[in-house]
Design an enzyme around this catalytic site. Structure first.
Site, PDB file in Angstrom:
ATOM      1  N   SER A 183       0.833  -1.195   0.000  1.00  0.00           N
ATOM      2  CA  SER A 183       0.000   0.000   0.000  1.00  0.00           C
ATOM      3  C   SER A 183       0.874   1.254   0.000  1.00  0.00           C
ATOM      4  O   SER A 183       2.058   1.220  -0.382  1.00  0.00           O
ATOM      5  CB  SER A 183      -0.933  -0.032   1.218  1.00  0.00           C
ATOM      6  OG  SER A 183      -1.821   1.047   1.187  1.00  0.00           O
ATOM      7  N   TYR A 190      -3.153   7.653  -8.112  1.00  0.00           N
ATOM      8  CA  TYR A 190      -2.391   6.546  -7.507  1.00  0.00           C
ATOM      9  C   TYR A 190      -2.970   6.206  -6.127  1.00  0.00           C
ATOM     10  O   TYR A 190      -3.185   5.029  -5.799  1.00  0.00           O
ATOM     11  CB  TYR A 190      -0.934   6.982  -7.407  1.00  0.00           C
ATOM     12  CG  TYR A 190      -0.014   6.130  -6.579  1.00  0.00           C
ATOM     13  CD1 TYR A 190       0.579   4.983  -7.100  1.00  0.00           C
ATOM     14  CD2 TYR A 190       0.322   6.501  -5.264  1.00  0.00           C
ATOM     15  CE1 TYR A 190       1.460   4.222  -6.329  1.00  0.00           C
ATOM     16  CE2 TYR A 190       1.202   5.748  -4.500  1.00  0.00           C
ATOM     17  CZ  TYR A 190       1.765   4.611  -5.039  1.00  0.00           C
ATOM     18  OH  TYR A 190       2.636   3.860  -4.285  1.00  0.00           O
ATOM     19  N   LYS A 220      -4.570   2.696  -4.626  1.00  0.00           N
ATOM     20  CA  LYS A 220      -4.055   2.006  -3.432  1.00  0.00           C
ATOM     21  C   LYS A 220      -5.153   1.881  -2.363  1.00  0.00           C
ATOM     22  O   LYS A 220      -5.184   0.901  -1.613  1.00  0.00           O
ATOM     23  CB  LYS A 220      -2.838   2.743  -2.869  1.00  0.00           C
ATOM     24  CG  LYS A 220      -1.592   2.659  -3.752  1.00  0.00           C
ATOM     25  CD  LYS A 220      -1.026   1.245  -3.801  1.00  0.00           C
ATOM     26  CE  LYS A 220       0.358   1.211  -4.440  1.00  0.00           C
ATOM     27  NZ  LYS A 220       0.941  -0.142  -4.467  1.00  0.00           N
TER      28      LYS A 220
HETATM   29  N1  LIG Z   1       9.035   4.216  -3.194  1.00  0.00           N
HETATM   30  C1  LIG Z   1       8.160   4.743  -2.335  1.00  0.00           C
HETATM   31  O1  LIG Z   1       8.383   5.821  -1.748  1.00  0.00           O
HETATM   32  C2  LIG Z   1       6.878   4.007  -2.048  1.00  0.00           C
HETATM   33  C3  LIG Z   1       6.056   4.507  -1.027  1.00  0.00           C
HETATM   34  C4  LIG Z   1       4.854   3.837  -0.739  1.00  0.00           C
HETATM   35  C5  LIG Z   1       4.531   2.694  -1.426  1.00  0.00           C
HETATM   36  N2  LIG Z   1       5.357   2.226  -2.421  1.00  0.00           N
HETATM   37  C6  LIG Z   1       4.973   0.994  -3.100  1.00  0.00           C
HETATM   38  O2  LIG Z   1       6.043   0.068  -2.987  1.00  0.00           O
HETATM   39  C7  LIG Z   1       5.959  -0.877  -4.061  1.00  0.00           C
HETATM   40  C8  LIG Z   1       7.318  -1.055  -4.701  1.00  0.00           C
HETATM   41  O3  LIG Z   1       7.686   0.167  -5.318  1.00  0.00           O
HETATM   42  P1  LIG Z   1       9.217   0.619  -5.470  1.00  0.00           P
HETATM   43  O4  LIG Z   1       9.267   2.011  -4.940  1.00  0.00           O
HETATM   44  O5  LIG Z   1      10.109  -0.424  -4.925  1.00  0.00           O
HETATM   45  O6  LIG Z   1       9.305   0.719  -7.062  1.00  0.00           O
HETATM   46  P2  LIG Z   1      10.482   0.379  -8.106  1.00  0.00           P
HETATM   47  O7  LIG Z   1      11.826   0.363  -7.476  1.00  0.00           O
HETATM   48  O8  LIG Z   1      10.253   1.302  -9.251  1.00  0.00           O
HETATM   49  O9  LIG Z   1      10.148  -1.125  -8.535  1.00  0.00           O
HETATM   50  C9  LIG Z   1       8.952  -1.445  -9.173  1.00  0.00           C
HETATM   51  C10 LIG Z   1       9.023  -2.884  -9.658  1.00  0.00           C
HETATM   52  O10 LIG Z   1       7.783  -3.248 -10.265  1.00  0.00           O
HETATM   53  C11 LIG Z   1       8.022  -3.704 -11.607  1.00  0.00           C
HETATM   54  N3  LIG Z   1       6.810  -3.398 -12.355  1.00  0.00           N
HETATM   55  C12 LIG Z   1       6.245  -2.178 -12.580  1.00  0.00           C
HETATM   56  N4  LIG Z   1       5.122  -2.317 -13.293  1.00  0.00           N
HETATM   57  C13 LIG Z   1       4.960  -3.637 -13.522  1.00  0.00           C
HETATM   58  C14 LIG Z   1       3.975  -4.398 -14.208  1.00  0.00           C
HETATM   59  N5  LIG Z   1       2.933  -3.812 -14.820  1.00  0.00           N
HETATM   60  N6  LIG Z   1       4.097  -5.750 -14.257  1.00  0.00           N
HETATM   61  C15 LIG Z   1       5.142  -6.355 -13.644  1.00  0.00           C
HETATM   62  N7  LIG Z   1       6.121  -5.678 -12.985  1.00  0.00           N
HETATM   63  C16 LIG Z   1       6.015  -4.335 -12.925  1.00  0.00           C
HETATM   64  C17 LIG Z   1       9.299  -2.964 -12.016  1.00  0.00           C
HETATM   65  O11 LIG Z   1      10.024  -3.546 -13.071  1.00  0.00           O
HETATM   66  P3  LIG Z   1       9.678  -3.227 -14.640  1.00  0.00           P
HETATM   67  O12 LIG Z   1       9.579  -1.733 -14.747  1.00  0.00           O
HETATM   68  O13 LIG Z   1      10.799  -3.828 -15.404  1.00  0.00           O
HETATM   69  O14 LIG Z   1       8.375  -3.905 -14.886  1.00  0.00           O
HETATM   70  C18 LIG Z   1      10.085  -3.106 -10.719  1.00  0.00           C
HETATM   71  O15 LIG Z   1      10.607  -4.406 -10.572  1.00  0.00           O
HETATM   72  C19 LIG Z   1       4.869  -0.350  -4.999  1.00  0.00           C
HETATM   73  O16 LIG Z   1       3.651  -1.027  -4.755  1.00  0.00           O
HETATM   74  C20 LIG Z   1       4.734   1.108  -4.583  1.00  0.00           C
HETATM   75  O17 LIG Z   1       3.466   1.635  -4.889  1.00  0.00           O
HETATM   76  C21 LIG Z   1       6.508   2.840  -2.737  1.00  0.00           C
END
Ligand SMILES: NC(=O)c1ccc[n+]([C@@H]2O[C@H](COP(=O)([O-])OP(=O)(O)OC[C@H]3O[C@@H](n4cnc5c(N)ncnc54)[C@H](OP(=O)(O)O)[C@@H]3O)[C@@H](O)[C@H]2O)c1
Length: 231
Positions: free
Chosen positions: A138, A152, A156
């Site tokens: 989330s 977004y 979520k």
């Molecule tokens: N970063 C933050 O500050 C933050 C805060 C709150 C919540 N979140 C949540 O944490 C989770 C992880 O995010 P992150 O920040 O670690 O992002 P990230 O480093 O950009 O990684 C995202 C991953 O998802 C893959 N991906 C994206 N779209 C996809 C699709 N349609 N099908 C399959 N794979 C897909 C990407 O690879 P490809 O692009 O090669 O597909 C990558 O492996 C997400 O749910 C995000 O909403 C993040």
């Protein structure tokens, strides 16, 4: 060995969580769209002796989702499903008056529809596991109203609600919606490219997920900061 499917596992939080589970002896099925990056991540994890199956594809593709569950079945089943792959809807994020509706549809398709579809596909194996667990990743944007995070955040919030109802409907499973808090990842940089404030690393948030797996609290919504308190 228990088996986890983690979507979006090539980098960021998904990769960090995969690494921690591999170190604990889990077998893994990992997905992301960019095959080379996913393969590199999978190869790095195999050093733990864990069995890692990398299946490149988009979570919105039904055939790809079936492939993920079939790969887990070949490893022995599904004990943990982590819906982590996510779409922002607009990069960088924009206010609702400018949000492209196609972007909102994409965020809903990736973050909500595909997540539920994967749960549906994996449910028979999750129920059979004995410790079947679903984690949906989330965001505080699901619960708080931040300018530009509306599309977004709405996706979520919908995902949180699906997780809450799934927890009621499947008392034999644990279903946790987890807000990891801000992290320095490509997703965050794409969302807010001008924000240069330091953010926690994904690896620093992973102990929150491990605590849930160790303590197995009731299904519900959890925030990483409170899970990390005292750790
Ligand atoms: N970063 C933050 O500050 C933050 C805060 C709150 C919540 N979140 C949540 O944490 C989770 C992880 O995010 P992150 O920040 O670690 O992002 P990230 O480093 O950009 O990684 C995202 C991953 O998802 C893959 N991906 C994206 N779209 C996809 C699709 N349609 N099908 C399959 N794979 C897909 C990407 O690879 P490809 O692009 O090669 O597909 C990558 O492996 C997400 O749910 C995000 O909403 C993040």
């Amino acid at each position: 060995m228990p088996v986890a499917i983690i979507t979006g596992a090539s980098k960021g939080l998904g990769r960090a969580l995969a690494g921690a589970l591999a170190a604990r002896g889990w077998d893994l099925v990992l997905d992301a769209r960019t095959a080379e990056v996913l393969q590199e991540t999978a190869a790095g994890l195999a050093v733990h002796g864990t069995r890692v199956t990398a299946v490149a594809g988009d979570v919105t593709d039904a055939g790809h989702r079936s492939g993920l569950v079939a790969a887990a079945w070949r490893l022995s089943g599904v004990d943990l499903l982590v819906s982590n792959a996510s779409a922002l809807g607009a990069e960088p994020l924009v206010r609702l008056d400018e949000l492209p509706l196609e972007g909102l549809r994409r965020a809903l398709e990736v973050n909500v529809v595909a997540a539920l579809a994967l749960v549906q596909e994996a449910l028979p194996l999750l129920r059979a596991s004995g410790t079947g667990t679903v984690i949906t990743v989330s965001s505080d944007a699901a619960a708080e109203a931040y300018e530009t995070w509306g599309g977004y955040g709405a996706s979520k919030a919908a995902l949180d609600h699906l997780a809450a109802v799934l927890g009621e409907e499947e008392p034999g499973l644990r279903v946790w919606a987890v807000d990891p808090g801000d992290m320095a990842t490509d997703l965050y940089a794409a969302a807010v490219p001008d924000d240069e404030d330091p953010r926690p690393t994904p690896a620093s948030v992973v102990p929150a997920f491990l605590r849930l797996l160790d303590e197995r609290p009731a299904s519900g919504r959890y925030g990483a900061p409170s899970l990390l308190e005292g750790r």
